[in-house]
Each structure stands twice: as structure tokens, then as C-alpha cells.
Scaffold this active site. Structure first.
Site, PDB file in Angstrom:
ATOM      1  CB  SER A  50      76.809   3.526  34.002  1.00 28.23           C
ATOM      2  OG  SER A  50      76.957   3.372  35.460  1.00 28.23           O
TER       3      SER A  50
ATOM      4  CD  GLU B 163      82.916  -0.049  43.679  1.00 28.52           C
ATOM      5  OE1 GLU B 163      84.068  -0.593  43.860  1.00 28.52           O
ATOM      6  OE2 GLU B 163      82.879   1.233  43.911  1.00 28.52           O
TER       7      GLU B 163
ATOM      8  CB  ALA C 278      73.449   4.621  34.951  1.00 28.32           C
TER       9      ALA C 278
ATOM     10  CG  ASN D  21      66.885   1.356  34.190  1.00 28.74           C
ATOM     11  OD1 ASN D  21      67.980   1.965  34.782  1.00 28.74           O
ATOM     12  ND2 ASN D  21      66.161   1.232  34.919  1.00 28.74           N
TER      13      ASN D  21
ATOM     14  CG  HIS E  48      75.341  -3.378  34.433  1.00 27.89           C
ATOM     15  ND1 HIS E  48      75.260  -2.294  34.850  1.00 27.89           N
ATOM     16  CD2 HIS E  48      76.338  -2.928  33.988  1.00 27.89           C
ATOM     17  CE1 HIS E  48      76.110  -1.442  35.275  1.00 27.89           C
ATOM     18  NE2 HIS E  48      77.216  -2.185  34.239  1.00 27.89           N
TER      19      HIS E  48
HETATM   20  N1  HPA Z   1      67.581   2.313  40.254  1.00 28.35           N
HETATM   21  C1  HPA Z   1      69.376   2.041  40.926  1.00 28.35           C
HETATM   22  N2  HPA Z   1      70.106   2.448  40.037  1.00 28.35           N
HETATM   23  C2  HPA Z   1      70.398   2.821  38.799  1.00 28.35           C
HETATM   24  C3  HPA Z   1      68.840   2.682  38.258  1.00 28.35           C
HETATM   25  C4  HPA Z   1      68.656   2.569  38.777  1.00 28.35           C
HETATM   26  O1  HPA Z   1      66.989   1.758  38.499  1.00 28.35           O
HETATM   27  N3  HPA Z   1      69.160   2.464  36.798  1.00 28.35           N
HETATM   28  C5  HPA Z   1      71.013   2.883  37.015  1.00 28.35           C
HETATM   29  N4  HPA Z   1      71.158   2.943  37.910  1.00 28.35           N
END
Ligand code: HPA
Length: 286
Positions: free
Chosen positions: A40, A96, A123, A246, A258
Site C-alpha cells: 500500500s 478478497e 503497510a 499506524n 485506511h
Molecule cells: N492492521 C492490519 N493491517 C494493516 C494495519 C493494521 O493496523 N495497518 C496497515 N495494514
């Protein structure tokens, strides 16, 4: 309705892969040194590839169809500086609805092309309370918590052995390159830790993040692990890099969207691309 989803059931077979490869080989006729899966926010790295051969996933026979309208992924084959690469812009996720054995089809295509090393990027949310958004984590090991496994089903020995060692999924040689190159491009806050794969598509609950911490995870995401397992089945060397986008649920007080994941990824985009470029040149120097 059922017809639309017919590719979502059933194991990937040798015949399907051979048919896909006939098509891929008709487009890519040069040796490729490294595979790359762009997570991502990193998809635009594919646009740095010079004179690319671009193959949309949907043109490849038996390749899992994207369930997100207008967001099918693409393979880009070409050069980053002097290194020949095959990059996946977009990837196939288990959430998916695809058969788990098809989630690794892109990696099998790389292997069939003779690619022996692959860099998987993603990510991820933090689980380790010392991690913060913007940190990078070299994946030292993983927890497969998908509730399934990409090698379940009949084993075709032409794909790889029935039982595959998982003591060293992530290559120490490639991890060494990643560390060295991180220094040369002045990456701050480089971590090394354990990536836990959850199926998603929801983000975790705070209780799940606490559970993951107890289990020894440092970061969590919804990808990468099936690809890493399939790559080891094909005897490829794997490097995994997570960008912590995050705080995991419950670590910070706000809800997770997201857009937060994408904002952090965008902020780090140019630095991450420099780092990857540097790792790829190192691979070419071997
Ligand atoms: N959890 C799961 N998948 C993710 C996260 C998350 O906090 N951040 C980015 N992909």
C-alpha cells in the site's frame, strides 16, 4: 453470480500455471534478477522502472481477478538502474475471497521466470508499543495467523516439496543488504521484528492487538506471509519490509481508517523508494 467467482475455488494447478507462463513468457523475454511486491502506498515505485513491459493481472490466464472494480494490479518488468526487476503493483489478498493457493500465484510466476530473490513490502500496524508510524521494520520472522495456509492441498512436487523448512524464511544475506542500504540512505528508526498476518479485512480489535503482543508479534498486516511461504516453497530468497503506517488498535485512542495508512505511506514514499533502489543495486553488484 457463481460463474463470476468460479476462479475463486480450487487449487492452483501445474496446468494453470503453465498456461499463465506461456502468456507471461511471450511478453518478458529477458532474465530478471529480482522480484518485488509493492505494498500500500508504494505502487508508484513501478513507475520508476525504465522501458517497462506492463502486464495487467487480468490478462494472465487463471490469475485471480481483482474484486475491487478499477483496481486490478499489474506486473512491471524492466530495469531499476542496472537491476532487472519484475514488480507487482498491487497484490492478491486472501480477504478478497481468492483460494489461498492462488494468493501466491504471482510469486510462482516469478519463480518460473527464474527469479531467485523477492522483496515483499507492506503497510502494517504497530503491535510493539515502542514502534510508531513512519518506522520501518525489516521482517525477521512471521506468525501465520490467517487461519489457513497457502500450501494446503495436494502438493505438486514440480512446485516444491511437501514439507518445507521455515527456520529461515527471511534471508540473512538480504537482511544484511537492507541494513547497509538503510544507513546509506539515512533511514531513521529502523526496526527488526516479527510480522503477524491476520486475514482481515477488518482491522484488529484492541484485544487482538494485545493477543498479538503476547504471541511475540511486533507488527500486524493482512498480506506478505502467504507470499513468503510460497517463495520458500519455490526455494527463493525472501526479504520482507513493513512500513509502520499506524498504531495498532487500542494503542492510540482514535479509530483507524485506511486514509491514515495511505497518508503515512505517502509521506514515506520517496524515502522508501530510495531505500529499495539502493537494495536493488546491491543485488546487482553480487
Ligand atoms: N492492521 C492490519 N493491517 C494493516 C494495519 C493494521 O493496523 N495497518 C496497515 N495494514
Amino acid at each position: 453470480m457463481l460463474k463470476k467467482y468460479r476462479d475463486m475455488s480450487g487449487y492452483l494447478t501445474r496446468q494453470e500455471l503453465d498456461t499463465a507462463m506461456q502468456f507471461v513468457r511471450s511478453k518478458i523475454d529477458f532474465p530478471v534478477q529480482a522480484g518485488l511486491v509493492l505494498g500500500s502506498g508504494l505502487g508508484n515505485f513501478a513507475e520508476s522502472i525504465s522501458d517497462p513491459v506492463i502486464i495487467p493481472f487480468e490478462q494472465i490466464p487463471f490469475f485471480p481477478k481483482s474484486t475491487v472494480p478499477g483496481h486490478s494490479g499489474k506486473f512491471y518488468a524492466g530495469f531499476i538502474q542496472n537491476t532487472s526487476v519484475l514488480a507487482m503493483q498491487g497484490r492478491v489478498h486472501y480477504y478478497e475471497g481468492h483460494h489461498i493457493s492462488k494468493v501466491g500465484m504471482g510469486i510462482r510466476i516469478m519463480s518460473e521466470l527464474g527469479i531467485r530473490q523477492v522483496i515483499l513490502t507492506n503497510a502494517a500496524g504497530s503491535v510493539n508499543t515502542e514502534y510508531k508510524p513512519g518506522d520501518y521494520m525489516i521482517i525477521a520472522d512471521h506468525l501465520n495467523l490467517l487461519g489457513t495456509h497457502p500450501l494446503i492441498g495436494p502438493n505438486d512436487e514440480s512446485f516444491g516439496p511437501r514439507f518445507v523448512d521455515q527456520s529461515h524464511v527471511y534471508s540473512q544475506r538480504l537482511i544484511g543488504y537492507a541494513r547497509e542500504c538503510a544507513q546509506s540512505v539515512s533511514i531513521q528508526n529502523l526496526r527488526e521484528g516479527v510480522y503477524a498476518a491476520m486475514s482481515g479485512p477488518t482491522y484488529e480489535t484492541p484485544a487482538e492487538i494485545r493477543m498479538l503482543r503476547t504471541l511475540g508479534a511486533d507488527a500486524v498486516g493482512m498480506s506478505t506471509v502467504p507470499e513468503a511461504i510460497v517463495a520458500r516453497h519455490c526455494d527463493m530468497q525472501v526479504l520482507g519490509i513493513s512500513l509502520i503506517t499506524n498504531f495498532g488498535a487500542g494503542i492510540s485512542t482514535h479509530d483507524l481508517h485506511h486514509s491514515e495508512v495511505m497518508d503515512t505511506a505517502n509521506l514515506k514514499n520517496s524515502e522508501f523508494k530510495q531505500w529499495l533502489t539502493s537494495i536493488l543495486s546491491k543485488i546487482d553488484e553480487e
